[in-house]
Design an enzyme around this catalytic site. Sequence first.
Site, short mmCIF file in Angstrom:
data_model
loop_
_atom_site.label_atom_id
_atom_site.label_comp_id
_atom_site.label_asym_id
_atom_site.label_seq_id
_atom_site.Cartn_x
_atom_site.Cartn_y
_atom_site.Cartn_z
N ILE A 13 10.73 48.08 74.66
CA ILE A 13 9.56 47.85 75.28
C ILE A 13 9.31 47.89 76.83
CG2 ILE A 13 7.78 45.85 75.34
CD1 ILE A 13 9.22 45.03 72.57
N ASP A 63 20.83 40.87 86.47
CA ASP A 63 20.99 39.97 85.25
C ASP A 63 20.13 38.82 85.59
OD1 ASP A 63 22.01 38.19 83.52
OD2 ASP A 63 23.91 38.07 84.30
N TYR A 167 16.78 31.98 68.90
CA TYR A 167 15.99 32.77 69.25
C TYR A 167 14.57 32.20 68.95
CZ TYR A 167 13.70 37.43 69.65
OH TYR A 167 12.78 38.29 70.22
N LYS A 171 11.74 31.63 72.03
CA LYS A 171 10.38 32.48 72.16
C LYS A 171 9.35 31.35 72.01
CE LYS A 171 12.01 36.66 72.98
NZ LYS A 171 11.67 37.01 74.06
N VAL A 200 9.47 45.40 66.35
CA VAL A 200 9.30 46.67 67.08
C VAL A 200 10.51 47.44 67.01
CG1 VAL A 200 8.61 47.55 69.19
CG2 VAL A 200 7.89 45.04 68.74
N THR A 202 13.03 49.03 68.17
CA THR A 202 13.98 49.13 69.34
C THR A 202 15.20 48.86 69.08
OG1 THR A 202 13.83 46.75 70.05
CG2 THR A 202 11.97 48.34 70.77
N1 LIG Z 1 12.15 44.37 69.16
C1 LIG Z 1 11.53 43.59 68.57
O1 LIG Z 1 11.15 43.32 67.35
C2 LIG Z 1 11.02 42.44 69.39
C3 LIG Z 1 10.10 41.69 68.90
C4 LIG Z 1 9.30 40.52 69.33
C5 LIG Z 1 9.84 40.41 70.85
N2 LIG Z 1 10.56 41.25 71.59
C6 LIG Z 1 11.10 40.87 72.81
O2 LIG Z 1 10.64 42.03 73.60
C7 LIG Z 1 11.72 42.10 74.63
C8 LIG Z 1 12.17 43.58 74.85
O3 LIG Z 1 12.86 43.73 73.61
P1 LIG Z 1 13.27 45.22 72.96
O4 LIG Z 1 13.12 45.11 71.74
O5 LIG Z 1 12.24 46.08 74.21
O6 LIG Z 1 14.84 45.15 73.29
P2 LIG Z 1 15.83 46.37 73.78
O7 LIG Z 1 17.20 45.73 73.53
O8 LIG Z 1 15.46 47.65 73.38
O9 LIG Z 1 15.48 45.97 75.50
C9 LIG Z 1 16.05 44.82 76.01
C10 LIG Z 1 16.39 45.43 77.69
O10 LIG Z 1 16.89 44.01 78.32
C11 LIG Z 1 18.01 44.37 78.89
N3 LIG Z 1 18.74 43.37 79.07
C12 LIG Z 1 19.30 42.12 78.29
N4 LIG Z 1 19.94 41.42 78.84
C13 LIG Z 1 19.62 41.33 80.15
C14 LIG Z 1 19.87 40.68 81.18
N5 LIG Z 1 20.69 39.41 81.20
N6 LIG Z 1 19.48 40.82 82.48
C15 LIG Z 1 18.81 42.32 82.54
N7 LIG Z 1 18.34 42.84 81.45
C16 LIG Z 1 18.89 42.45 80.31
C17 LIG Z 1 18.74 45.23 78.10
O11 LIG Z 1 19.87 45.98 78.79
C18 LIG Z 1 17.64 46.11 77.72
O12 LIG Z 1 17.43 47.10 78.29
C19 LIG Z 1 12.78 40.93 74.24
O13 LIG Z 1 12.23 39.86 75.09
C20 LIG Z 1 12.63 40.50 72.84
O14 LIG Z 1 12.93 39.43 72.56
C21 LIG Z 1 11.30 42.46 70.76
#
Ligand SMILES: NC(=O)c1ccc[n+]([C@@H]2O[C@H](COP(=O)([O-])OP(=O)(O)OC[C@H]3O[C@@H](n4cnc5c(N)ncnc54)[C@H](O)[C@@H]3O)[C@@H](O)[C@H]2O)c1
Length: 268
Positions: A13, A63, A167, A171, A200, A202
């Site tokens: 995302i 980080d 989790y 959230k 999503v 991902t």
């Molecule tokens: N994918 C889903 O279904 C979904 C649904 C609801 C919410 N979200 C939220 O959306 C956000 C993005 O998720 P996504 O699905 O794109 O995941 P993703 O794993 O594709 O991307 C997450 C990114 O965050 C980075 N990351 C993780 N820990 C980190 C840290 N300590 N410091 C810096 N970067 C860090 C990772 O390297 C990665 O590039 C998250 O907060 C997730 O909880 C995702």
Amino acid sequence: MGIALVTGAANGIGKETAHLFAEKGCLGVVYADNDHQGAIAAAAESKEYATNQSYRTLAVHIDVSDSASVQRMVDQTAQEFGRIDYSVNAAGVGNTTLRPAALANLDELHRIVDINIKGTAFCIRAVVHVMLNQELLTSASRNFGRGSVVNLGSAYSYMTLPDTFAYTASKHGVIGLTKAAAFDHAKDGIRVNAVCPGPVDTALLRQAFERAPAMEAVLEGGIPLGGRLAQADEIASVILFLAGPGASYVTGVGVPVDAGVTLGTARL
Ligand SMILES: NC(=O)c1ccc[n+]([C@@H]2O[C@H](COP(=O)([O-])OP(=O)(O)OC[C@H]3O[C@@H](n4cnc5c(N)ncnc54)[C@H](O)[C@@H]3O)[C@@H](O)[C@H]2O)c1
């Protein structure tokens, strides 16, 4: 169209959102992630999408669970671009174990709270500090403010499923951070909102499916609109709307982008 700072921008995302800022004409987009190679690659890729002729980009290793690292990212952004108009906090992690609350894995609890809650809090704190020192942008018809922040909540900001103790808490916590920061800084012309996606497609979700293969069909079966996972660009477009001047009267909200997942569970 200003300067955007996106965490979690190496993947999923965050990456889609950062690319969309470039496509919509931002002068500068910062790709911040602990996957530094991924952030460098995504930042380089963004030049293909950028529409501002003076477009510049920066990849920052960060980080989010380390407040000093977050401060360095914000200092570097301010030094390079002079301001931050849009801040999107998309860095986040999911749970790697599925356990009921009484058996919750403590390492996992610390990791999720450190990244999803404290990480978001550190980013809001450092970015808003910069925004406070920016001029208030106004136009004849709208008040654009000093800047805006969009956090990543989740459908888990409003509901839960079994065995997702940390989790779910993280959230819900993101909504608390969003409301508190929005209220504190409304008077300063800074808006803070959250986007709350359903499932999503991902890496984060694909990894969860690998651990619990039955989950994919169960999840999709419970998605009222279309019965399918979202694509990351369907979340990014709502993030950009909330971040931008079209949402100039919106602050402190979590917007579900979940195809109706949080509407209810009963099916007749
Ligand atoms: N994918 C889903 O279904 C979904 C649904 C609801 C919410 N979200 C939220 O959306 C956000 C993005 O998720 P996504 O699905 O794109 O995941 P993703 O794993 O594709 O991307 C997450 C990114 O965050 C980075 N990351 C993780 N820990 C980190 C840290 N300590 N410091 C810096 N970067 C860090 C990772 O390297 C990665 O590039 C998250 O907060 C997730 O909880 C995702």
